[in-house]
Design a protein around this motif. Structure first.
Motif, PDB file in Angstrom:
ATOM      1  N   ARG A  91       0.538  -0.914  -0.229  1.00 25.39           N
ATOM      2  CA  ARG A  91      -0.337   0.000   0.028  1.00 25.39           C
ATOM      3  C   ARG A  91       1.052   0.966   0.141  1.00 25.39           C
ATOM      4  O   ARG A  91       1.153   1.620   0.901  1.00 25.39           O
ATOM      5  CB  ARG A  91      -0.591  -0.045   0.887  1.00 25.39           C
ATOM      6  CG  ARG A  91      -1.901  -1.381   1.698  1.00 25.39           C
ATOM      7  CD  ARG A  91      -2.276  -1.294   2.421  1.00 25.39           C
ATOM      8  NE  ARG A  91      -4.082  -2.144   2.123  1.00 25.39           N
ATOM      9  CZ  ARG A  91      -4.763  -2.369   3.692  1.00 25.39           C
ATOM     10  NH1 ARG A  91      -4.727  -1.787   4.185  1.00 25.39           N
ATOM     11  NH2 ARG A  91      -5.229  -3.173   3.191  1.00 25.39           N
ATOM     12  N   PRO A  92       0.750   2.212  -0.694  1.00 29.41           N
ATOM     13  CA  PRO A  92       1.313   3.456  -0.973  1.00 29.41           C
ATOM     14  C   PRO A  92       1.106   4.662   0.461  1.00 29.41           C
ATOM     15  O   PRO A  92      -0.077   4.315   0.478  1.00 29.41           O
ATOM     16  CB  PRO A  92       0.776   4.134  -1.920  1.00 29.41           C
ATOM     17  CG  PRO A  92      -0.515   3.915  -2.530  1.00 29.41           C
ATOM     18  CD  PRO A  92      -0.644   2.299  -1.893  1.00 29.41           C
ATOM     19  N   ARG A  93       2.275   5.163   0.998  1.00 31.14           N
ATOM     20  CA  ARG A  93       1.289   6.203   1.508  1.00 31.14           C
ATOM     21  C   ARG A  93       0.828   7.564   0.781  1.00 31.14           C
ATOM     22  O   ARG A  93       1.106   7.404   0.170  1.00 31.14           O
ATOM     23  CB  ARG A  93       3.424   6.396   2.548  1.00 31.14           C
ATOM     24  CG  ARG A  93       3.352   5.695   3.850  1.00 31.14           C
ATOM     25  CD  ARG A  93       4.409   6.380   4.361  1.00 31.14           C
ATOM     26  NE  ARG A  93       4.464   7.351   4.396  1.00 31.14           N
ATOM     27  CZ  ARG A  93       5.623   8.000   4.648  1.00 31.14           C
ATOM     28  NH1 ARG A  93       7.028   7.279   5.266  1.00 31.14           N
ATOM     29  NH2 ARG A  93       5.014   9.641   5.047  1.00 31.14           N
ATOM     30  N   VAL A 146      -8.342   6.630  -4.045  1.00 33.43           N
ATOM     31  CA  VAL A 146      -7.472   6.697  -5.633  1.00 33.43           C
ATOM     32  C   VAL A 146      -6.493   7.018  -5.625  1.00 33.43           C
ATOM     33  O   VAL A 146      -6.304   8.258  -5.666  1.00 33.43           O
ATOM     34  CB  VAL A 146      -8.725   6.570  -7.204  1.00 33.43           C
ATOM     35  CG1 VAL A 146      -8.006   6.490  -8.268  1.00 33.43           C
ATOM     36  CG2 VAL A 146      -9.625   6.599  -6.605  1.00 33.43           C
ATOM     37  N   CYS A 147      -5.482   6.323  -5.544  1.00 36.53           N
ATOM     38  CA  CYS A 147      -4.226   6.937  -6.257  1.00 36.53           C
ATOM     39  C   CYS A 147      -3.394   6.519  -6.911  1.00 36.53           C
ATOM     40  O   CYS A 147      -3.570   5.095  -7.009  1.00 36.53           O
ATOM     41  CB  CYS A 147      -3.502   6.117  -3.805  1.00 36.53           C
ATOM     42  SG  CYS A 147      -2.123   6.755  -3.707  1.00 36.53           S
ATOM     43  N   ALA A 148      -2.953   7.457  -7.803  1.00 36.68           N
ATOM     44  CA  ALA A 148      -2.417   7.183  -9.022  1.00 36.68           C
ATOM     45  C   ALA A 148      -0.063   6.763  -8.089  1.00 36.68           C
ATOM     46  O   ALA A 148      -0.394   7.947  -7.087  1.00 36.68           O
ATOM     47  CB  ALA A 148      -1.806   8.249  -9.689  1.00 36.68           C
ATOM     48  N   GLN A 149      -0.129   5.182  -8.419  1.00 35.84           N
ATOM     49  CA  GLN A 149       0.882   4.753  -7.784  1.00 35.84           C
ATOM     50  C   GLN A 149       2.320   5.949  -8.401  1.00 35.84           C
ATOM     51  O   GLN A 149       2.511   5.739  -9.716  1.00 35.84           O
ATOM     52  CB  GLN A 149       1.199   3.695  -8.466  1.00 35.84           C
ATOM     53  CG  GLN A 149       0.329   2.492  -7.512  1.00 35.84           C
ATOM     54  CD  GLN A 149       0.545   1.456  -7.939  1.00 35.84           C
ATOM     55  OE1 GLN A 149       1.612   0.875  -8.562  1.00 35.84           O
ATOM     56  NE2 GLN A 149      -0.513  -0.200  -7.514  1.00 35.84           N
ATOM     57  N   ALA A 150       2.915   6.338  -7.716  1.00 34.95           N
ATOM     58  CA  ALA A 150       4.442   6.553  -7.630  1.00 34.95           C
ATOM     59  C   ALA A 150       5.117   6.272  -8.893  1.00 34.95           C
ATOM     60  O   ALA A 150       6.193   5.134  -8.189  1.00 34.95           O
ATOM     61  CB  ALA A 150       5.279   7.527  -6.459  1.00 34.95           C
ATOM     62  N   GLY A 151       5.889   7.081  -9.655  1.00 33.49           N
ATOM     63  CA  GLY A 151       6.710   6.088 -10.681  1.00 33.49           C
ATOM     64  C   GLY A 151       5.852   4.573 -11.262  1.00 33.49           C
ATOM     65  O   GLY A 151       6.790   4.057 -12.353  1.00 33.49           O
ATOM     66  N   ARG A 152       5.052   4.539 -11.208  1.00 33.60           N
ATOM     67  CA  ARG A 152       3.944   3.770 -12.130  1.00 33.60           C
ATOM     68  C   ARG A 152       3.274   3.993 -13.416  1.00 33.60           C
ATOM     69  O   ARG A 152       1.715   4.090 -12.857  1.00 33.60           O
ATOM     70  CB  ARG A 152       3.196   2.250 -11.549  1.00 33.60           C
ATOM     71  CG  ARG A 152       4.856   1.816 -11.086  1.00 33.60           C
ATOM     72  CD  ARG A 152       4.530   0.070  -9.719  1.00 33.60           C
ATOM     73  NE  ARG A 152       4.052  -0.315 -10.963  1.00 33.60           N
ATOM     74  CZ  ARG A 152       2.676  -1.202 -11.255  1.00 33.60           C
ATOM     75  NH1 ARG A 152       2.431  -1.560  -9.760  1.00 33.60           N
ATOM     76  NH2 ARG A 152       2.255  -2.168 -11.801  1.00 33.60           N
ATOM     77  N   PRO A 153       3.244   4.934 -14.022  1.00 33.77           N
ATOM     78  CA  PRO A 153       2.406   5.682 -15.185  1.00 33.77           C
ATOM     79  C   PRO A 153       0.871   4.484 -15.418  1.00 33.77           C
ATOM     80  O   PRO A 153       1.146   3.575 -15.874  1.00 33.77           O
ATOM     81  CB  PRO A 153       2.726   6.655 -16.210  1.00 33.77           C
ATOM     82  CG  PRO A 153       4.533   6.122 -15.710  1.00 33.77           C
ATOM     83  CD  PRO A 153       4.759   5.264 -15.190  1.00 33.77           C
ATOM     84  N   VAL A 190      -7.554  11.122  -5.117  1.00 30.00           N
ATOM     85  CA  VAL A 190      -8.471  12.227  -5.360  1.00 30.00           C
ATOM     86  C   VAL A 190      -8.947  10.491  -4.510  1.00 30.00           C
ATOM     87  O   VAL A 190      -9.418   9.446  -4.213  1.00 30.00           O
ATOM     88  CB  VAL A 190      -8.862  11.988  -6.393  1.00 30.00           C
ATOM     89  CG1 VAL A 190      -8.964  10.808  -7.361  1.00 30.00           C
ATOM     90  CG2 VAL A 190     -10.138  12.846  -7.092  1.00 30.00           C
ATOM     91  N   LEU A 191     -10.250  11.649  -4.026  1.00 27.08           N
ATOM     92  CA  LEU A 191     -11.423  11.273  -3.142  1.00 27.08           C
ATOM     93  C   LEU A 191     -12.809  11.177  -4.535  1.00 27.08           C
ATOM     94  O   LEU A 191     -13.069  12.372  -4.943  1.00 27.08           O
ATOM     95  CB  LEU A 191     -12.029  11.603  -1.650  1.00 27.08           C
ATOM     96  CG  LEU A 191     -10.902  12.034  -0.708  1.00 27.08           C
ATOM     97  CD1 LEU A 191     -11.572  12.543   0.499  1.00 27.08           C
ATOM     98  CD2 LEU A 191     -10.359  10.205  -0.817  1.00 27.08           C
ATOM     99  N   ASP A 199      -4.027   2.389  -7.386  1.00 30.50           N
ATOM    100  CA  ASP A 199      -4.489   2.023  -5.936  1.00 30.50           C
ATOM    101  C   ASP A 199      -5.671   2.284  -5.117  1.00 30.50           C
ATOM    102  O   ASP A 199      -6.393   3.153  -5.006  1.00 30.50           O
ATOM    103  CB  ASP A 199      -4.011   1.635  -4.789  1.00 30.50           C
ATOM    104  CG  ASP A 199      -2.671   1.233  -5.283  1.00 30.50           C
ATOM    105  OD1 ASP A 199      -2.304  -0.003  -5.187  1.00 30.50           O
ATOM    106  OD2 ASP A 199      -1.472   1.308  -4.839  1.00 30.50           O
ATOM    107  N   PHE A 200      -6.988   1.436  -5.406  1.00 32.59           N
ATOM    108  CA  PHE A 200      -8.173   2.134  -4.721  1.00 32.59           C
ATOM    109  C   PHE A 200      -8.349   1.516  -3.527  1.00 32.59           C
ATOM    110  O   PHE A 200      -8.860   0.316  -3.012  1.00 32.59           O
ATOM    111  CB  PHE A 200      -9.696   1.115  -5.541  1.00 32.59           C
ATOM    112  CG  PHE A 200      -9.281   1.749  -7.112  1.00 32.59           C
ATOM    113  CD1 PHE A 200     -10.021   2.902  -7.686  1.00 32.59           C
ATOM    114  CD2 PHE A 200      -8.418   1.740  -8.198  1.00 32.59           C
ATOM    115  CE1 PHE A 200     -10.077   3.037  -8.970  1.00 32.59           C
ATOM    116  CE2 PHE A 200      -8.597   2.084  -9.281  1.00 32.59           C
ATOM    117  CZ  PHE A 200      -9.125   2.694  -9.793  1.00 32.59           C
TER     118      PHE A 200
END
Length: 93
Positions: free
Chosen positions: A15-17, A35-42, A24-25, A46-47
């Motif tokens: 899980r990303p911090r 919803v989290c856009a993973q850093a370094g992975r375009p 975004v909520l 993660d939902f």
């Protein structure tokens, strides 16, 4: 959208911090998700189901590496919710 949602518990170490990702909520059909856009992975997201009965969520990766639109994120959430058993709050068997 070419990736399929993969519902289930995301292991804590994966899980990303949330201070390290662009999040975004979203509220979809009365349910809240982060919803989290993973850093370094375009194109990887993660939902986290914030209003669900359990700590639950799913990941989604667009194989083309392109960012998903808000409508595509909402559609992914609806597909996830369609697989949930309302009696248990978990994936239907």
């Amino acid at each position: 959208m070419s990736g399929e949602p993969e519902p289930g518990l995301v292991p804590e170490h994966q899980r990303p911090r949330h201070d390290e990702c662009e999040s975004v909520l979203l509220t979809v059909d009365g349910e809240q998700f982060r919803v989290c856009a993973q850093a370094g992975r375009p194109g990887a997201y993660d939902f986290d189901w914030l209003s669900g009965p359990h700590e639950y969520g799913f990941g989604l990766t667009n194989s083309g590496g392109l960012a998903l639109s808000r409508d595509e994120l909402v559609q992914a959430i609806r597909e996830f919710l369609a697989e949930i058993d309302p009696a248990t709050g978990y994936l239907a068997e």
